[in-house]
Scaffold this motif. Sequence first.
Motif, PDB file in Angstrom:
ATOM      1  N   ALA A  23       0.830  -1.207   0.000  1.00 24.37           N
ATOM      2  CA  ALA A  23       0.000   0.000   0.000  1.00 24.37           C
ATOM      3  C   ALA A  23       0.863   1.255   0.000  1.00 24.37           C
ATOM      4  CB  ALA A  23      -0.918  -0.001   1.218  1.00 24.37           C
ATOM      5  N   PHE A  24       1.928   1.258   0.781  1.00 22.99           N
ATOM      6  CA  PHE A  24       2.810   2.426   0.836  1.00 22.99           C
ATOM      7  C   PHE A  24       3.411   2.690  -0.537  1.00 22.99           C
ATOM      8  CE2 PHE A  24       6.525   4.952   1.636  1.00 22.99           C
ATOM      9  CZ  PHE A  24       6.262   5.673   2.789  1.00 22.99           C
ATOM     10  N   HIS A  25       3.899   1.654  -1.191  1.00 27.59           N
ATOM     11  CA  HIS A  25       4.514   1.835  -2.504  1.00 27.59           C
ATOM     12  C   HIS A  25       3.490   2.295  -3.537  1.00 27.59           C
ATOM     13  CE1 HIS A  25       6.596   0.891  -6.283  1.00 27.59           C
ATOM     14  NE2 HIS A  25       7.714   1.015  -5.579  1.00 27.59           N
ATOM     15  N   ALA A  26       2.264   1.774  -3.443  1.00 34.95           N
ATOM     16  CA  ALA A  26       1.225   2.193  -4.389  1.00 34.95           C
ATOM     17  C   ALA A  26       0.927   3.678  -4.262  1.00 34.95           C
ATOM     18  CB  ALA A  26      -0.050   1.380  -4.153  1.00 34.95           C
ATOM     19  N   GLY A  27       0.954   4.200  -3.037  1.00 35.46           N
ATOM     20  CA  GLY A  27       0.634   5.608  -2.834  1.00 35.46           C
ATOM     21  C   GLY A  27       1.797   6.544  -3.046  1.00 35.46           C
ATOM     22  N   MET A  28       2.991   6.145  -2.602  1.00 33.53           N
ATOM     23  CA  MET A  28       4.140   7.048  -2.600  1.00 33.53           C
ATOM     24  C   MET A  28       5.109   6.809  -3.754  1.00 33.53           C
ATOM     25  SD  MET A  28       3.288   8.834  -0.036  1.00 33.53           S
ATOM     26  CE  MET A  28       4.749   9.869   0.177  1.00 33.53           C
ATOM     27  N   GLY A  29       4.995   5.639  -4.399  1.00 34.62           N
ATOM     28  CA  GLY A  29       5.924   5.328  -5.470  1.00 34.62           C
ATOM     29  C   GLY A  29       7.302   4.939  -4.966  1.00 34.62           C
ATOM     30  N   LEU A  30       7.439   4.739  -3.648  1.00 35.80           N
ATOM     31  CA  LEU A  30       8.698   4.384  -3.008  1.00 35.80           C
ATOM     32  C   LEU A  30       8.414   3.381  -1.897  1.00 35.80           C
ATOM     33  CD1 LEU A  30      10.173   7.958  -2.394  1.00 35.80           C
ATOM     34  CD2 LEU A  30      11.034   6.347  -4.088  1.00 35.80           C
ATOM     35  N   THR A  31       9.423   2.620  -1.510  1.00 33.34           N
ATOM     36  CA  THR A  31       9.305   1.807  -0.313  1.00 33.34           C
ATOM     37  C   THR A  31       9.468   2.710   0.904  1.00 33.34           C
ATOM     38  OG1 THR A  31      11.677   1.368  -0.182  1.00 33.34           O
ATOM     39  CG2 THR A  31      10.339  -0.146  -1.523  1.00 33.34           C
ATOM     40  N   PRO A  32       9.031   2.280   2.090  1.00 34.17           N
ATOM     41  CA  PRO A  32       9.239   3.100   3.287  1.00 34.17           C
ATOM     42  C   PRO A  32      10.699   3.440   3.542  1.00 34.17           C
ATOM     43  CG  PRO A  32       7.649   1.372   3.734  1.00 34.17           C
ATOM     44  CD  PRO A  32       8.199   1.083   2.383  1.00 34.17           C
ATOM     45  N   ILE A  33      11.618   2.486   3.320  1.00 34.92           N
ATOM     46  CA  ILE A  33      13.026   2.776   3.577  1.00 34.92           C
ATOM     47  C   ILE A  33      13.560   3.801   2.582  1.00 34.92           C
ATOM     48  CG2 ILE A  33      13.840   0.823   2.197  1.00 34.92           C
ATOM     49  CD1 ILE A  33      15.482   2.311   5.349  1.00 34.92           C
ATOM     50  N   ALA A  34      13.147   3.729   1.310  1.00 34.06           N
ATOM     51  CA  ALA A  34      13.588   4.719   0.320  1.00 34.06           C
ATOM     52  C   ALA A  34      13.036   6.098   0.666  1.00 34.06           C
ATOM     53  CB  ALA A  34      13.151   4.298  -1.082  1.00 34.06           C
ATOM     54  N   TYR A  35      11.784   6.143   1.133  1.00 32.66           N
ATOM     55  CA  TYR A  35      11.188   7.420   1.537  1.00 32.66           C
ATOM     56  C   TYR A  35      11.922   7.993   2.738  1.00 32.66           C
ATOM     57  CZ  TYR A  35       7.626  10.848   2.844  1.00 32.66           C
ATOM     58  OH  TYR A  35       6.976  12.018   3.175  1.00 32.66           O
ATOM     59  N   LEU A  36      12.263   7.123   3.703  1.00 31.71           N
ATOM     60  CA  LEU A  36      12.974   7.578   4.897  1.00 31.71           C
ATOM     61  C   LEU A  36      14.352   8.132   4.538  1.00 31.71           C
ATOM     62  CD1 LEU A  36      13.180   7.829   7.972  1.00 31.71           C
ATOM     63  CD2 LEU A  36      13.996   5.463   8.024  1.00 31.71           C
ATOM     64  N   ILE A  37      15.046   7.472   3.637  1.00 31.98           N
ATOM     65  CA  ILE A  37      16.371   7.962   3.221  1.00 31.98           C
ATOM     66  C   ILE A  37      16.243   9.340   2.576  1.00 31.98           C
ATOM     67  CG2 ILE A  37      18.264   7.583   1.585  1.00 31.98           C
ATOM     68  CD1 ILE A  37      17.966   4.570   2.172  1.00 31.98           C
ATOM     69  N   GLN A  38      15.232   9.518   1.731  1.00 31.53           N
ATOM     70  CA  GLN A  38      15.028  10.836   1.123  1.00 31.53           C
ATOM     71  C   GLN A  38      14.744  11.887   2.183  1.00 31.53           C
ATOM     72  OE1 GLN A  38      12.302  11.251  -2.107  1.00 31.53           O
ATOM     73  NE2 GLN A  38      13.441   9.894  -3.462  1.00 31.53           N
ATOM     74  N   LEU A  39      13.913  11.552   3.163  1.00 31.70           N
ATOM     75  CA  LEU A  39      13.627  12.488   4.248  1.00 31.70           C
ATOM     76  C   LEU A  39      14.913  12.899   4.959  1.00 31.70           C
ATOM     77  CD1 LEU A  39      10.488  11.251   6.227  1.00 31.70           C
ATOM     78  CD2 LEU A  39      10.785  13.458   5.115  1.00 31.70           C
ATOM     79  N   ARG A  40      15.724  11.915   5.305  1.00 31.88           N
ATOM     80  CA  ARG A  40      16.963  12.203   6.021  1.00 31.88           C
ATOM     81  C   ARG A  40      17.893  13.073   5.187  1.00 31.88           C
ATOM     82  NH1 ARG A  40      18.123   6.077   8.419  1.00 31.88           N
ATOM     83  NH2 ARG A  40      16.737   6.249  10.239  1.00 31.88           N
ATOM     84  N   ILE A  41      17.984  12.775   3.900  1.00 31.16           N
ATOM     85  CA  ILE A  41      18.870  13.553   3.031  1.00 31.16           C
ATOM     86  C   ILE A  41      18.386  14.992   2.911  1.00 31.16           C
ATOM     87  CG2 ILE A  41      19.666  13.827   0.652  1.00 31.16           C
ATOM     88  CD1 ILE A  41      21.153  11.678   2.245  1.00 31.16           C
ATOM     89  N   HIS A  42      17.068  15.208   2.786  1.00 30.77           N
ATOM     90  CA  HIS A  42      16.557  16.582   2.667  1.00 30.77           C
ATOM     91  C   HIS A  42      16.745  17.359   3.969  1.00 30.77           C
ATOM     92  CE1 HIS A  42      15.133  16.320  -1.384  1.00 30.77           C
ATOM     93  NE2 HIS A  42      14.368  15.287  -1.134  1.00 30.77           N
ATOM     94  N   HIS A  43      16.590  16.698   5.101  1.00 39.42           N
ATOM     95  CA  HIS A  43      16.888  17.364   6.373  1.00 39.42           C
ATOM     96  C   HIS A  43      18.372  17.699   6.464  1.00 39.42           C
ATOM     97  CE1 HIS A  43      13.236  17.402   8.899  1.00 39.42           C
ATOM     98  NE2 HIS A  43      12.859  16.370   8.167  1.00 39.42           N
ATOM     99  N   ALA A  44      19.211  16.768   6.036  1.00 42.48           N
ATOM    100  CA  ALA A  44      20.651  17.023   6.059  1.00 42.48           C
ATOM    101  C   ALA A  44      21.013  18.179   5.136  1.00 42.48           C
ATOM    102  CB  ALA A  44      21.405  15.757   5.644  1.00 42.48           C
ATOM    103  N   ALA A  45      20.386  18.244   3.974  1.00 41.39           N
ATOM    104  CA  ALA A  45      20.665  19.339   3.038  1.00 41.39           C
ATOM    105  C   ALA A  45      20.290  20.681   3.657  1.00 41.39           C
ATOM    106  CB  ALA A  45      19.896  19.118   1.731  1.00 41.39           C
ATOM    107  N   ALA A  46      19.157  20.722   4.385  1.00 41.38           N
ATOM    108  CA  ALA A  46      18.758  21.968   5.039  1.00 41.38           C
ATOM    109  C   ALA A  46      19.795  22.384   6.070  1.00 41.38           C
ATOM    110  CB  ALA A  46      17.390  21.796   5.698  1.00 41.38           C
ATOM    111  N   GLN A  47      20.356  21.416   6.796  1.00 42.86           N
ATOM    112  CA  GLN A  47      21.367  21.747   7.802  1.00 42.86           C
ATOM    113  C   GLN A  47      22.686  22.147   7.158  1.00 42.86           C
ATOM    114  OE1 GLN A  47      21.620  19.074  11.197  1.00 42.86           O
ATOM    115  NE2 GLN A  47      19.530  18.369  10.828  1.00 42.86           N
ATOM    116  N   LEU A  48      23.025  21.553   6.032  1.00 49.51           N
ATOM    117  CA  LEU A  48      24.225  21.971   5.313  1.00 49.51           C
ATOM    118  C   LEU A  48      24.092  23.413   4.827  1.00 49.51           C
ATOM    119  CD1 LEU A  48      24.915  18.732   3.233  1.00 49.51           C
ATOM    120  CD2 LEU A  48      26.428  19.712   4.980  1.00 49.51           C
ATOM    121  N   ARG A  49      22.871  23.793   4.450  1.00 47.70           N
ATOM    122  CA  ARG A  49      22.656  25.167   3.998  1.00 47.70           C
ATOM    123  C   ARG A  49      22.719  26.166   5.139  1.00 47.70           C
ATOM    124  NH1 ARG A  49      18.456  22.572   1.029  1.00 47.70           N
ATOM    125  NH2 ARG A  49      16.890  23.321   2.502  1.00 47.70           N
TER     126      ARG A  49
END
Length: 303
Positions: free
Chosen positions: A218-244
């Motif tokens: 269900a998660f993949h059908a809605g988000m187009g990603l697995t939960p772990i792939a979505y979590l990695i993207q979340l972490r990377i975007h938070h990290a990018a904000a802190q790098l900025r």
Amino acid sequence: MPSTLKSADWFQGFPIAIEWRDPQEEFPPHNHDFSEIVIVTGGKGLHVTGRESWTLGTGDVFVIGGARAHAYRDLDRLKLVNVLFRPELLRLRTADLARLPGYHALFTLEPAWRRRHRFESRLRLTPSELGPVLALVEHLDLELRRRAPGFGFMATALFMQLAGMLARHYGHLRSADSRSLLRIAQTISHLETHFPEPLNLATLAGMAHMSKRSYLRAFHAGMGLTPIAYLIQLRIHHAAAQLRSTRDSVTEIAFRCGFSDSNYFTRQFGRIMGQAPRRYRQQHHLPDAREPLVTAIAPRPGA
């Protein structure tokens, strides 16, 4: 073959536009290179996507992405307003909006699950809810038409207020289909809040009242990603904000955002952001600024 509506014909140098349809005329199949929030203000008719069609009525609200063709037919004094937006240009600072399950349900999950739920998971506003929503849209439309100094800030703030109001309304729905989407959306909000923590699929599946296998599907059908792939993207975007916005070391930021291996963090950052963390900081650092996470409101492509 559906026609494609182009942004250049609908936007006037700003990534938000309002189109009132009073009444909405029959419109042949089309798609567009922008997204839109559709709010039905009166009458009825059919919304057609491919071989599927759904009856529209006053108070219905739904989000349409650009890729999927749709049309309107069998109209009986149907009236609606389209809030057009280009998420890739808005660069919205959504603060804690992503922690609202209704936000994920309305803007991402419902469009992806519309066919399966036969539109029963849509948002339908009561008359008392529709009034304030339309007042907000009218205020936004006025800002866009007058273009007084500061209109860009005001229009963006009003758009964000509209998104938040609709997300809150979706969170109050009680139909079986909408509640099932909200349970999945609750897990997305949990990830947004607890992104530095280890992923626990059993906990997420339990929140969604699903088996782990059904939840992953269900998660993949809605988000187009697995939960772990979505979590990695979340972490990377938070990290990018802190790098900025900070001078903290790359390793400190990696650990703070949930990565236990700085080399793995660097590889994932390069894959998602297209460059190494240090290079990204050199190009994007904002001196003396503390910037919240930037995310864009966008339905899943093809919704």
